[in-house]
Write a protein that holds these residues in place. Structure first.
Motif, PDB file in Angstrom:
ATOM      1  N   CYS A 187       0.887  -1.159   0.000  1.00 41.99           N
ATOM      2  CA  CYS A 187       0.000   0.000   0.000  1.00 41.99           C
ATOM      3  C   CYS A 187       0.939   1.226   0.000  1.00 41.99           C
ATOM      4  N   PRO A 188       1.203   1.805  -1.178  1.00 47.44           N
ATOM      5  CA  PRO A 188       2.161   2.919  -1.243  1.00 47.44           C
ATOM      6  C   PRO A 188       1.470   4.266  -1.078  1.00 47.44           C
ATOM      7  N   GLY A 189       2.190   5.225  -0.576  1.00 54.08           N
ATOM      8  CA  GLY A 189       1.617   6.564  -0.461  1.00 54.08           C
ATOM      9  C   GLY A 189       2.599   7.521   0.176  1.00 54.08           C
ATOM     10  N   SER A 190       2.152   8.788   0.266  1.00 57.28           N
ATOM     11  CA  SER A 190       3.001   9.790   0.933  1.00 57.28           C
ATOM     12  C   SER A 190       2.778   9.745   2.446  1.00 57.28           C
ATOM     13  N   PHE A 191       1.555   9.488   2.863  1.00 59.74           N
ATOM     14  CA  PHE A 191       1.219   9.373   4.289  1.00 59.74           C
ATOM     15  C   PHE A 191       1.766  10.555   5.100  1.00 59.74           C
ATOM     16  N   ASP A 192       1.458  11.747   4.630  1.00 61.84           N
ATOM     17  CA  ASP A 192       2.004  12.967   5.278  1.00 61.84           C
ATOM     18  C   ASP A 192       0.873  13.845   5.816  1.00 61.84           C
TER      19      ASP A 192
ATOM     20  N   VAL B  49       6.085   4.207   2.645  1.00 61.92           N
ATOM     21  CA  VAL B  49       6.133   5.663   2.464  1.00 61.92           C
ATOM     22  C   VAL B  49       7.050   5.941   1.275  1.00 61.92           C
ATOM     23  N   PHE B  50       6.461   6.503   0.237  1.00 60.07           N
ATOM     24  CA  PHE B  50       7.253   6.846  -0.945  1.00 60.07           C
ATOM     25  C   PHE B  50       7.537   8.341  -0.950  1.00 60.07           C
ATOM     26  N   VAL B  51       8.733   8.673  -1.373  1.00 60.26           N
ATOM     27  CA  VAL B  51       9.093  10.083  -1.475  1.00 60.26           C
ATOM     28  C   VAL B  51       8.493  10.596  -2.776  1.00 60.26           C
ATOM     29  N   ASN B  52       7.520  11.500  -2.644  1.00 55.23           N
ATOM     30  CA  ASN B  52       6.851  12.074  -3.807  1.00 55.23           C
ATOM     31  C   ASN B  52       7.550  13.400  -4.132  1.00 55.23           C
ATOM     32  N   ARG B  53       8.245  13.418  -5.284  1.00 49.24           N
ATOM     33  CA  ARG B  53       9.072  14.594  -5.589  1.00 49.24           C
ATOM     34  C   ARG B  53       8.257  15.839  -5.885  1.00 49.24           C
ATOM     35  N   SER B  54       6.928  15.655  -6.162  1.00 47.68           N
ATOM     36  CA  SER B  54       6.120  16.841  -6.475  1.00 47.68           C
ATOM     37  C   SER B  54       5.417  17.396  -5.226  1.00 47.68           C
ATOM     38  N   LYS B  55       5.659  16.808  -4.063  1.00 49.16           N
ATOM     39  CA  LYS B  55       5.012  17.306  -2.838  1.00 49.16           C
ATOM     40  C   LYS B  55       6.086  17.581  -1.791  1.00 49.16           C
ATOM     41  N   SER B  56       5.974  18.750  -1.120  1.00 49.83           N
ATOM     42  CA  SER B  56       6.900  18.968  -0.003  1.00 49.83           C
ATOM     43  C   SER B  56       6.193  18.505   1.265  1.00 49.83           C
TER      44      SER B  56
ATOM     45  N   ARG C 290      12.666   5.245  -1.890  1.00 51.76           N
ATOM     46  CA  ARG C 290      12.858   6.382  -2.789  1.00 51.76           C
ATOM     47  C   ARG C 290      13.059   5.801  -4.177  1.00 51.76           C
ATOM     48  N   GLY C 291      12.052   5.860  -5.010  1.00 52.41           N
ATOM     49  CA  GLY C 291      12.171   5.260  -6.338  1.00 52.41           C
ATOM     50  C   GLY C 291      10.811   4.835  -6.838  1.00 52.41           C
ATOM     51  N   LEU C 292      10.828   3.961  -7.834  1.00 52.59           N
ATOM     52  CA  LEU C 292       9.575   3.515  -8.443  1.00 52.59           C
ATOM     53  C   LEU C 292       8.909   2.439  -7.590  1.00 52.59           C
ATOM     54  N   THR C 293       7.583   2.506  -7.521  1.00 48.67           N
ATOM     55  CA  THR C 293       6.829   1.482  -6.787  1.00 48.67           C
ATOM     56  C   THR C 293       7.127   0.096  -7.365  1.00 48.67           C
ATOM     57  N   VAL C 294       7.205   0.000  -8.683  1.00 46.62           N
ATOM     58  CA  VAL C 294       7.435  -1.323  -9.292  1.00 46.62           C
ATOM     59  C   VAL C 294       8.814  -1.876  -8.931  1.00 46.62           C
TER      60      VAL C 294
ATOM     61  N   ILE D 208      -2.101  -1.967  -3.652  1.00 44.62           N
ATOM     62  CA  ILE D 208      -3.460  -1.650  -3.189  1.00 44.62           C
ATOM     63  C   ILE D 208      -3.611  -0.131  -3.145  1.00 44.62           C
ATOM     64  N   LYS D 209      -4.682   0.354  -3.735  1.00 45.34           N
ATOM     65  CA  LYS D 209      -4.965   1.793  -3.695  1.00 45.34           C
ATOM     66  C   LYS D 209      -6.410   2.027  -3.254  1.00 45.34           C
ATOM     67  N   GLY D 210      -6.602   3.015  -2.415  1.00 43.27           N
ATOM     68  CA  GLY D 210      -7.947   3.418  -2.034  1.00 43.27           C
ATOM     69  C   GLY D 210      -8.459   4.450  -3.033  1.00 43.27           C
TER      70      GLY D 210
ATOM     71  N   GLN E 134      -4.290   5.619 -14.642  1.00 41.73           N
ATOM     72  CA  GLN E 134      -3.089   5.867 -15.440  1.00 41.73           C
ATOM     73  C   GLN E 134      -1.867   5.218 -14.766  1.00 41.73           C
ATOM     74  N   MET E 135      -1.745   5.432 -13.453  1.00 43.64           N
ATOM     75  CA  MET E 135      -0.602   4.843 -12.740  1.00 43.64           C
ATOM     76  C   MET E 135      -0.681   3.316 -12.735  1.00 43.64           C
ATOM     77  N   ALA E 136      -1.896   2.801 -12.548  1.00 42.69           N
ATOM     78  CA  ALA E 136      -2.066   1.341 -12.502  1.00 42.69           C
ATOM     79  C   ALA E 136      -1.662   0.718 -13.843  1.00 42.69           C
ATOM     80  N   GLN E 137      -2.090   1.354 -14.930  1.00 42.74           N
ATOM     81  CA  GLN E 137      -1.764   0.803 -16.241  1.00 42.74           C
ATOM     82  C   GLN E 137      -0.278   0.943 -16.538  1.00 42.74           C
ATOM     83  N   MET E 138       0.306   2.057 -16.086  1.00 37.76           N
ATOM     84  CA  MET E 138       1.746   2.248 -16.276  1.00 37.76           C
ATOM     85  C   MET E 138       2.524   1.191 -15.489  1.00 37.76           C
ATOM     86  N   ASN E 139       2.136   0.962 -14.244  1.00 32.99           N
ATOM     87  CA  ASN E 139       2.843  -0.021 -13.417  1.00 32.99           C
ATOM     88  C   ASN E 139       2.692  -1.436 -13.976  1.00 32.99           C
ATOM     89  N   ARG E 140       1.524  -1.722 -14.522  1.00 34.54           N
ATOM     90  CA  ARG E 140       1.279  -3.028 -15.155  1.00 34.54           C
ATOM     91  C   ARG E 140       2.171  -3.167 -16.398  1.00 34.54           C
TER      92      ARG E 140
HETATM   93  O1  PNS Z   1      -0.250   9.445  -1.169  1.00 31.41           O
HETATM   94  P1  PNS Z   1       0.088   9.861  -2.590  1.00 31.41           P
HETATM   95  O2  PNS Z   1       0.948  11.112  -2.586  1.00 31.41           O
HETATM   96  O3  PNS Z   1      -1.134  10.010  -3.443  1.00 31.41           O
HETATM   97  O4  PNS Z   1       0.956   8.675  -3.180  1.00 31.41           O
HETATM   98  C1  PNS Z   1       1.474   8.754  -4.497  1.00 31.41           C
HETATM   99  C2  PNS Z   1       2.476   7.622  -4.727  1.00 31.41           C
HETATM  100  C3  PNS Z   1       3.574   7.676  -3.682  1.00 31.41           C
HETATM  101  C4  PNS Z   1       1.757   6.290  -4.627  1.00 31.41           C
HETATM  102  C5  PNS Z   1       3.029   7.813  -6.155  1.00 31.41           C
HETATM  103  O5  PNS Z   1       3.559   9.091  -6.275  1.00 31.41           O
HETATM  104  C6  PNS Z   1       4.095   6.769  -6.488  1.00 31.41           C
HETATM  105  O6  PNS Z   1       3.762   5.661  -6.857  1.00 31.41           O
HETATM  106  N1  PNS Z   1       5.383   7.157  -6.314  1.00 31.41           N
HETATM  107  C7  PNS Z   1       6.493   6.288  -6.551  1.00 31.41           C
HETATM  108  C8  PNS Z   1       7.195   6.675  -7.861  1.00 31.41           C
HETATM  109  C9  PNS Z   1       6.568   5.941  -9.030  1.00 31.41           C
HETATM  110  O7  PNS Z   1       6.473   4.724  -9.052  1.00 31.41           O
HETATM  111  N2  PNS Z   1       6.150   6.729 -10.056  1.00 31.41           N
HETATM  112  C10 PNS Z   1       5.563   6.206 -11.241  1.00 31.41           C
HETATM  113  C11 PNS Z   1       4.075   5.941 -11.058  1.00 31.41           C
HETATM  114  S1  PNS Z   1       3.365   5.197 -12.485  1.00 31.41           S
END
Ligand code: PNS
Length: 179
Positions: free
Chosen positions: A26-31, A55-62, A90-94, A106-108, A120-126
Motif C-alpha cells: 500500500c504505497p503513499g506519501s502518508f504525510d 512511504v514513498f518520497v513524492n518529488r512533487s510534494k513537499s 525512494r524510487g519507483l513502486t514497481v 493496493i490503492k484506495g 493511469q498509474m495502474a496501467q503504467m505499473n502493469r
Molecule cells: O499518497 P500519494 O501522494 O497520493 O501517493 C502517491 C504515490 C507515492 C503512490 C506515487 O507518487 C508513487 O507511486 N510514487 C512512486 C514513484 C513511481 O512509481 N512513479 C511512477 C508511477 S506510475
C-alpha cells in the motif's frame, strides 16, 4: 534437495499451510496517515498474508513530516495489525515490488476524481513490470478526507480530531502550532 534456482514462487509457512505468501503493498506519501488510510490498510490486511505500507518520497510534494516521522506514526497506528509492516522507499513502486517479491499494489479510491490518475498509474505499473493494482473503495465516511486538507485545517487551528488517529493529532498540533 537441489539448490538450483527455479521459477517457482517462494513457498512459506503461512496460516494456510505451505503455500505462496500473498503479499501486497500500500504505497503513499502518508504525510500524515489519516483515518481514511487506516481504513484501507486494515481492510487490505484482512485480504493478504502480509501487507507492506510503504512511504514513498513524492518529488512533487513537499512534506510537513519527515519520512522517519511518517514511518513512526504509521508504526504506531498499525501496531495492532500483526501482518502489517511499514517501510519507505525512494524510487519507483514497481522497483520496490520487484525487490520484495510483491505482485499487487493496493490503492484506495475516494471518488471518481481519483480514478483518472490512479488508472493511469495502474496501467503504467502493469506495463512497466506486470504489477497489478487493486482499487478499494474508501469508506464513504472518509470520501472527502485528504492529508493535504488535514494539514491545512490543522495549520489554521481547525479541529481534525475525527479525521486522524490521536497520535497523529498530537503531532499535527505540535508541528503546526494549531489550537
Ligand atoms: O499518497 P500519494 O501522494 O497520493 O501517493 C502517491 C504515490 C507515492 C503512490 C506515487 O507518487 C508513487 O507511486 N510514487 C512512486 C514513484 C513511481 O512509481 N512513479 C511512477 C508511477 S506510475
Amino acid at each position: 534437495m537441489s539448490d538450483e534456482p527455479t521459477d517457482e514462487p517462494a513457498r512459506e509457512q503461512t496460516h494456510r499451510g505451505m503455500i505462496p505468501v500473498r503479499r501486497a503493498v500500500c504505497p503513499g506519501s502518508f504525510d500524515p496517515v489519516t483515518n481514511g488510510h487506516l481504513d484501507i490498510i486494515g481492510r487490505a490486511a484482512n485480504l493478504y498474508d502480509e501487507l507492506v505500507v510503504a512511504v514513498f518520497v513524492n518529488r512533487s510534494k513537499s512534506g510537513l513530516f519527515t519520512v522517519d516521522e511518517r514511518i513512526a506514526m504509521l508504526e504506531e497506528v498499525t501496531a495492532d495489525l500483526p501482518n502489517v509492516r511499514v517501510d519507505s522507499f525512494r524510487g519507483l513502486t514497481v522497483d520496490y515490488c520487484k525487490a520484495h517479491d510483491i505482485h499487487v499494489i493496493i490503492k484506495g479510491l475516494r471518488a471518481v476524481s481519483d480514478f483518472d490518475y490512479e488508472l493511469q498509474m495502474a496501467q503504467m505499473n502493469r506495463g512497466l513490470a506486470g504489477v497489478d493494482t487493486l482499487f478499494m473503495p474508501t469508506n464513504p465516511e472518509y470520501s472527502f478526507l485528504a492529508s493535504s486538507l488535514v494539514k491545512d485545517i490543522a495549520g489554521w487551528g481547525g479541529d481534525v480530531a475525527n479525521l486522524v488517529p490521536p497520535t497523529v493529532l498530537k503531532r499535527l498540533i505540535e508541528r503546526t502550532g494549531g489550537a
